[in-house]
Design a protein around this motif. Structure first.
Motif, PDB file in Angstrom:
ATOM      1  N   THR A 180     -92.708  14.493 -92.943  1.00 28.70           N
ATOM      2  CA  THR A 180     -92.456  14.291 -91.455  1.00 28.70           C
ATOM      3  C   THR A 180     -93.755  14.949 -90.733  1.00 28.70           C
ATOM      4  OG1 THR A 180     -90.935  14.461 -89.519  1.00 28.70           O
ATOM      5  CG2 THR A 180     -91.051  16.093 -91.167  1.00 28.70           C
ATOM      6  N   HIS A 209     -83.651  18.876 -85.671  1.00 34.55           N
ATOM      7  CA  HIS A 209     -83.803  17.423 -86.070  1.00 34.55           C
ATOM      8  C   HIS A 209     -83.086  16.885 -87.287  1.00 34.55           C
ATOM      9  CE1 HIS A 209     -86.284  16.392 -82.382  1.00 34.55           C
ATOM     10  NE2 HIS A 209     -86.820  17.548 -82.837  1.00 34.55           N
ATOM     11  N   CYS A 257     -81.113  15.405 -90.054  1.00 29.94           N
ATOM     12  CA  CYS A 257     -80.536  14.099 -89.885  1.00 29.94           C
ATOM     13  C   CYS A 257     -79.002  13.900 -89.619  1.00 29.94           C
ATOM     14  CB  CYS A 257     -80.898  13.582 -91.515  1.00 29.94           C
ATOM     15  SG  CYS A 257     -80.172  11.841 -91.362  1.00 29.94           S
TER      16      CYS A 257
HETATM   17  C1  HEM Z   1     -83.620  12.530 -88.698  1.00 32.56           C
HETATM   18  C2  HEM Z   1     -84.038  11.793 -93.342  1.00 32.56           C
HETATM   19  C3  HEM Z   1     -80.447   8.187 -93.355  1.00 32.56           C
HETATM   20  C4  HEM Z   1     -80.239   8.915 -88.328  1.00 32.56           C
HETATM   21  C5  HEM Z   1     -83.972  12.589 -90.004  1.00 32.56           C
HETATM   22  C6  HEM Z   1     -85.044  13.502 -90.844  1.00 32.56           C
HETATM   23  C7  HEM Z   1     -85.169  13.253 -92.136  1.00 32.56           C
HETATM   24  C8  HEM Z   1     -84.238  12.054 -92.214  1.00 32.56           C
HETATM   25  C9  HEM Z   1     -86.079  13.804 -93.051  1.00 32.56           C
HETATM   26  C10 HEM Z   1     -85.837  14.573 -89.876  1.00 32.56           C
HETATM   27  C11 HEM Z   1     -86.994  14.089 -89.410  1.00 32.56           C
HETATM   28  C12 HEM Z   1     -87.765  15.053 -88.657  1.00 32.56           C
HETATM   29  O1  HEM Z   1     -87.386  16.414 -88.472  1.00 32.56           O
HETATM   30  O2  HEM Z   1     -88.940  15.027 -88.043  1.00 32.56           O
HETATM   31  C13 HEM Z   1     -83.311  10.499 -93.633  1.00 32.56           C
HETATM   32  C14 HEM Z   1     -82.764  10.247 -95.206  1.00 32.56           C
HETATM   33  C15 HEM Z   1     -81.737   9.194 -94.946  1.00 32.56           C
HETATM   34  C16 HEM Z   1     -81.423   8.976 -93.667  1.00 32.56           C
HETATM   35  C17 HEM Z   1     -83.490  10.304 -96.407  1.00 32.56           C
HETATM   36  C18 HEM Z   1     -81.023   8.441 -96.093  1.00 32.56           C
HETATM   37  C19 HEM Z   1     -81.109   8.679 -97.425  1.00 32.56           C
HETATM   38  C20 HEM Z   1     -80.439   8.101 -91.908  1.00 32.56           C
HETATM   39  C21 HEM Z   1     -78.876   7.290 -91.190  1.00 32.56           C
HETATM   40  C22 HEM Z   1     -79.187   7.462 -90.039  1.00 32.56           C
HETATM   41  C23 HEM Z   1     -80.110   8.490 -89.637  1.00 32.56           C
HETATM   42  C24 HEM Z   1     -78.328   6.462 -92.186  1.00 32.56           C
HETATM   43  C25 HEM Z   1     -78.234   6.731 -88.857  1.00 32.56           C
HETATM   44  C26 HEM Z   1     -77.412   5.893 -89.392  1.00 32.56           C
HETATM   45  C27 HEM Z   1     -81.267   9.887 -88.123  1.00 32.56           C
HETATM   46  C28 HEM Z   1     -81.137  10.305 -86.693  1.00 32.56           C
HETATM   47  C29 HEM Z   1     -82.307  11.390 -86.869  1.00 32.56           C
HETATM   48  C30 HEM Z   1     -82.565  11.439 -88.392  1.00 32.56           C
HETATM   49  C31 HEM Z   1     -80.886   9.738 -85.386  1.00 32.56           C
HETATM   50  C32 HEM Z   1     -83.060  12.068 -85.698  1.00 32.56           C
HETATM   51  C33 HEM Z   1     -82.276  13.523 -85.361  1.00 32.56           C
HETATM   52  C34 HEM Z   1     -82.889  14.356 -84.124  1.00 32.56           C
HETATM   53  O3  HEM Z   1     -83.954  13.975 -84.133  1.00 32.56           O
HETATM   54  O4  HEM Z   1     -82.168  15.197 -83.776  1.00 32.56           O
HETATM   55  N1  HEM Z   1     -83.510  11.545 -91.231  1.00 32.56           N
HETATM   56  N2  HEM Z   1     -82.212   9.906 -92.956  1.00 32.56           N
HETATM   57  N3  HEM Z   1     -80.618   8.829 -91.015  1.00 32.56           N
HETATM   58  N4  HEM Z   1     -82.174  10.699 -88.917  1.00 32.56           N
HETATM   59 FE1  HEM Z   1     -82.217  10.336 -90.985  1.00 32.56          FE
END
Ligand code: HEM
Length: 361
Positions: free
Chosen positions: A252, A310, A312
């Motif tokens: 990221t 942030h 997830c």
């Molecule tokens: C944020 C990984 C599944 C929604 C993130 C971030 C990571 C990540 C690394 C942080 C990014 C950052 O800090 O720049 C993953 C992985 C997943 C997964 C490895 C599955 C294995 C999902 C699912 C959803 C989701 C299923 C929703 C249905 C979000 C959202 C954020 C986020 C909305 C932003 C949170 C924020 O900015 O406060 N994810 N994600 N993710 N993810 Fe996931």
């Protein structure tokens, strides 16, 4: 890189590979910002903001906190748990369909369709619109790592605006997002649409990759597959170790709001800081024998879902989907082998780790 160049600066980018350095950057949102639209040309960011509000992923506090609190309210783990039975039904249908076939592409038949179907149901998308939804999520997935696919995002935005402007027809998470209110503050239409698009972008391909990566990894470590068949309580640990060992999101980024340093390496204002989560998850200072897949290791909090404000929001849903799929997979499939994927089968992205296809027999 972790040993010889754990932090290095090249042009106006800084690349960070060690677990603790990445942890420190992700913990310091005041200096390391996610608000990338601030760096864009004012015209372009103005045009973008008008149609699709910046999502929580690219906002800093206080705006990020405000939105995340509202969204958390509608998207709590308790609500997610209610979907377990439905996820099992979807997984069973997809797996039973595969049973009569030979040389099955597990991505096309299972790990790709499942998250799209689950998130569409959670959002409350009308059944008739599902095919449209699949086409869009496909297009978004293929644009990942290559900059925003604005045309597709606009099409989806128009679709969601159409839906939320007919409140009596709304159901599921979309309805909850339209009604949630904290201290008199509600989500605006732009914020709801932006969040719905983010769910498609952030939630689908990542979960697809987690499921595919887990099946590949257990095919290489068969003793855990046989163990899972006898004792399903091992499955969550297998999923956690796959998240560490083959992290679906490999990196990221942030940008520096001011001149600073990371472990002695200079970082200048507006430098883009690349954080290699996949590398942090294999850091030998944190994990003994990091290149060994061992679900029974003491899995110090891996960084596959990020860290800090942030972290997830979809982690409970992704974990639940993967656990349910693996339970059903090890129940219906007595044994299997995987055709070793080639380099061309890998997803073409610097950010995601996963496969376009994975054939099992
Ligand atoms: C944020 C990984 C599944 C929604 C993130 C971030 C990571 C990540 C690394 C942080 C990014 C950052 O800090 O720049 C993953 C992985 C997943 C997964 C490895 C599955 C294995 C999902 C699912 C959803 C989701 C299923 C929703 C249905 C979000 C959202 C954020 C986020 C909305 C932003 C949170 C924020 O900015 O406060 N994810 N994600 N993710 N993810 Fe996931």
């Amino acid at each position: 890189m972790r040993q010889n160049h754990p932090v290095f600066r090249y042009g106006n980018s800084v690349h960070v590979f060690k677990y603790n350095d990445i942890l420190n950057v992700l913990s310091n949102h005041r200096v390391f910002s996610s608000q990338f639209r601030d760096l864009l040309d004012e015209n372009l960011s103005g045009i973008l903001n008008e149609k699709i509000a910046p999502s929580i992923l690219i906002l800093d506090p206080p705006k990020h906190t405000e939105l995340r609190n509202l969204i958390n309210y509608a998207f709590v783990p308790k609500t997610i748990d209610n979907y377990e039975n439905r996820i099992r039904q979807i997984a069973d249908d997809l797996i039973i369909n595969m049973l009569t076939e030979k040389n099955v592409d597990i991505v096309a038949k299972l790990s790709y369709p499942l998250p799209v179907m689950v998130i569409s149901e959670i959002l409350g998308i009308p059944d008739n619109d599902m095919p449209l939804f699949k086409i869009w999520s496909d297009r978004l997935a293929s644009s990942l790592g290559r900059g925003p696919d604005i045309k597709t995002q606009y099409e989806i935005a128009d679709y969601f605006y159409g839906l939320i402007r007919k409140p009596d027809k709304l159901k599921g998470l979309l309805k909850d997002l339209c009604t949630v209110e904290i201290d008199g503050r509600k989500l605006t239409d732009q914020e709801i649409v932006s969040f719905a698009i983010l769910l498609l972008v952030a939630g689908n391909e990542t979960t697809t990759n987690l499921i595919t990566n887990t099946i590949l990894t257990i095919s290489e470590n068969k003793k855990y597959f046989y163990e899972m068949q006898n004792d399903a309580s091992l499955i969550p640990a297998v999923i956690e170790e796959t998240l560490r060992y083959r992290s679906p999101v490999q990196s990221t980024r942030r940008y520096a709001r001011e001149d600073t340093e990371i472990s002695g390496t200079e970082v200048l204002k507006n430098d883009i800081v690349f954080l290699y989560l996949g590398s942090a998850n294999r850091d030998e200072d944190i994990y003994k024998e990091p290149d060994l897949f061992d679900p029974k290791r003491n899995n110090k909090r891996h960084m596959a879902f990020g860290h800090g404000i942030h972290f997830c929001i979809g982690a409970p849903l992704a974990r639940l989907e993967a656990v349910v799929v693996l339970k059903e997979f090890s129940k219906f499939i007595k044994d299997f082998t995987v055709e070793k994927p080639s380099g061309d089968d890998r997803i073409d992205s610097d950010i995601m780790y996963g496969f376009k296809k994975l054939i099992i027999n």
